[in-house]
Design an enzyme around this catalytic site. Structure first.
Site, PDB file in Angstrom:
ATOM      1  N   GLU A  36      -4.548   2.817  -7.625  1.00 42.53           N
ATOM      2  CA  GLU A  36      -5.062   4.089  -7.101  1.00 42.53           C
ATOM      3  C   GLU A  36      -3.969   5.148  -7.293  1.00 42.53           C
ATOM      4  O   GLU A  36      -2.818   4.937  -6.892  1.00 42.53           O
ATOM      5  CB  GLU A  36      -5.368   3.943  -5.614  1.00 42.53           C
ATOM      6  N   HIS A  73       0.842  -1.195   0.000  1.00 39.80           N
ATOM      7  CA  HIS A  73       0.000   0.000   0.000  1.00 39.80           C
ATOM      8  C   HIS A  73       0.884   1.254   0.000  1.00 39.80           C
ATOM      9  O   HIS A  73       1.990   1.250   0.555  1.00 39.80           O
ATOM     10  CB  HIS A  73      -0.918   0.004   1.232  1.00 39.80           C
TER      11      HIS A  73
END
Ligand SMILES: Cc1cc2nc3c(=O)[nH]c(=O)nc-3n(C[C@H](O)[C@H](O)[C@H](O)COP(=O)(O)OP(=O)(O)OC[C@H]3O[C@@H](n4cnc5c(N)ncnc54)[C@H](O)[C@@H]3O)c2cc1C
Length: 512
Positions: free
Chosen positions: A170, A103
């Site tokens: 993202e 992440h």
């Protein structure tokens, strides 16, 4: 598959926002979504914090077993002196089937690199879990710049595993901003990223797929070598030796294999042999200047279309068939559509001609003897002359003359108790996935009925015959009964998936 919604993956990572109580409540609130998601082919996952995982696993097992449970990270070693790290073995053990990795926050705050994320992904796969790898570009720029920045994040993972991966894209620059990245931008980047994902071999992990059923399913990697219906025992050859498995109910679904040395179906020697066979085949195709495809059934026609599309202008591609038309059995206008399209792809056709003999020369070429007396020497010969049922382990009395398993109207194997069958091995329908899928559902339904003491329901094997054949990458033909399927329909069903990995997903959005 026609009629079924495309597979979507939707999920959430709870980061470090909730406490034990609110996480538990959140998971209970999500549980009722499971049946709706399942009916719409949506895979849901929830990724709570580490301390909530055990309780979450129990809740999901009881209330929503189809919702996948994930962890927010894992270490790349299984166990050892690694204080503070979390073992992938333990995550798997408590019921995780996904691990979120790389992440943006872990990359930024804890300095995680692509290489470390790749090692963790390998550990997750080794333990039967799917890595959910977060990717994204740090700075706002063009679509091309975003793709260039994401490329190494994707490639570093694809290099270490051929198993299922989910990439979660993202734009990092948009995280937590008042204005998100535009949908148009995200879709454009994602479209290019899918192409990068598509460069990997297409394999899916069976244990990872079964992980959602937790300890209700035991997966045994091996080949059934004998079936004794009297003692209700199957003998299975595994890497660690022979194993006897008794059963109350047995379902036979061992499918079929190609007739000849061609990688049309998975090798019975296992996944590595299948992968190596495909790589060898790719090399053979690449170097061959002349290729003959023998047989013009759906496999032969699709292969000729694929090769014509890719190499029609610089290799000699010939399709030879004994039948008077391509795709014997389909209405003539469907066959002539296929014929015209293959000609446009520079594929030569030889109809009404049988290949009566083949021999391999010392140079590795193949000499074909044809029924018209001609002899043809080619660099690569690809037989597409049907499939053989994998039923050698089944007692002969249960098989017809072709080696198919004989079933009754309920898909129960004739002449034996508590054995059912579905797929390419049964004698009631041709070997097509569309039928396999329906038969598998019918067997599952009947097993449920029988186990509840009710009557099994007859399987409806009638209905209009259907067939969809891709012709290159952008066109196709087929039939539904006597009706010809428009090229666009075939492309929608099959063609647009070509070159796309079916097992690697791309999740887009801002939930992470
Ligand atoms: C090139 C090609 C293209 C195709 N395209 C289409 C299409 O577009 N549409 C369509 O509907 N159908 C298509 N088909 C047909 C489709 O692939 C089959 O109908 C389908 O795969 C049958 O599924 P199955 O589960 O019965 O068997 P399989 O897919 O053959 O799976 C059987 C499994 O059992 C394993 N196995 C075999 N023997 C044993 C043993 N003794 N013990 C344990 N395991 C064993 C095999 O390794 C394999 O994993 C195509 C087939 C080919 C060859």
């Amino acid at each position: 598959m026609a009629g079924q919604a495309p597979k979507r993956t939707v999920g959430v990572s709870l980061k470090m926002y909730f406490n034990l109580e609110s996480t538990a409540q959140y998971i209970r609130d999500c549980a009722p979504l499971a049946p709706h998601a399942l009916s719409r082919n949506v895979d849901i996952f929830i990724i709570p914090d580490f301390l909530s995982l055990t309780a979450a696993s129990t809740t999901l097992r009881l209330e929503a077993p189809t919702i996948r449970l994930g962890a927010q990270d894992c270490f790349w070693e299984d166990n050892g002196a690694y204080t503070g790290e979390v073992s992938p073995v333990v995550l798997k053990h408590i019921g995780c089937s996904l691990v979120e990795l790389g992440h943006a926050e872990r990359r930024r705050l804890f300095g995680e690199t692509d290489a470390q994320v790749a090692k963790k992904a390998k550990a997750a796969v080794r333990n039967g879990m799917t890595p959910l790898v977060c990717i994204g570009e740090k700075t706002k720029g063009t679509v091309e710049e975003a793709v260039a920045e994401c490329r190494p994040q994707i490639e570093s993972i694809l290099e270490v595993t051929e198993e299922e991966i989910i990439f979660a894209y993202e734009p990092v620059w948009a995280i937590g901003q008042p204005k998100p990245a535009s949908a148009e931008y995200v879709v454009s980047v994602a479209k290019e990223l899918r192409k990068l994902c598509g460069k990997r071999p297409v394999f899916a992990s069976i244990p990872a797929g079964l992980a959602q059923y937790k300890d209700k399913v035991e997966f045994v990697l091996g080949a059934a070598s004998a079936l004794d219906p009297t003692s209700k025992t199957v003998t299975i050859s595994t890497a660690s030796g022979e194993r006897q498995q008794t059963y109350d109910i047995l379902v036979l679904a061992t499918g079929s294999r190609a007739n000849g040395d061609v990688p049309w179906k998975s090798s019975l020697a296992g996944y590595e042999a299948t992968r190596d066979g495909l790589h060898k085949f790719q090399e053979q195709v690449k170097v061959a200047k002349s290729i003959v495809i023998g047989g013009a059934g759906p496999t032969g026609v699709e292969t000729a279309g694929e090769l014509g599309f890719e190499y029609g202008k610089n290799k000699e591609i010939t399709l030879i068939t004994a039948g008077p038309q391509l795709l014997v059995g389909v209405p003539p206008h469907v066959a002539s559509f296929a014929e015209n399209d293959l000609k446009k792809l520079h594929v030569k056709l030889l109809k009404g001609t049988k290949i009566t003999n083949t021999s391999t020369s010392s140079t590795g070429q193949t000499e074909l003897t044809l029924s018209n007396g001609d002899k043809v020497t080619v660099d690569l010969y690809l037989p597409t002359i049907g499939l053989l049922p994998n039923t050698e382990y089944v007692p002969k009395k249960l098989l017809n003359e072709k080696g198919d398993v004989m079933v009754d109207q309920f898909l129960r194997v004739k002449g034996v108790e508590s054995v059912w069958a579905a797929g390419d091995i049964v004698d009631c329908q041709p070997g097509q996935f569309v039928y396999t899928e329906k038969q598998a559902a019918a067997v599952a339904k009947n097993l449920d009925l029988v186990l509840k003491g009710k009557q099994a329901v007859a399987y409806k094997s009638d209905g209009d015959p259907m067939l969809a054949v891709a012709l290159g990458r952008s066109r196709g033909t087929g039939r539904f009964g006597n009706m010809k399927l428009p090229s666009l329909v075939v492309w929608l069903v099959k063609g647009r998936n070509m070159g796309m990995p079916k097992q690697s997903g791309l999740v887009m959005g801002t939930a992470f």
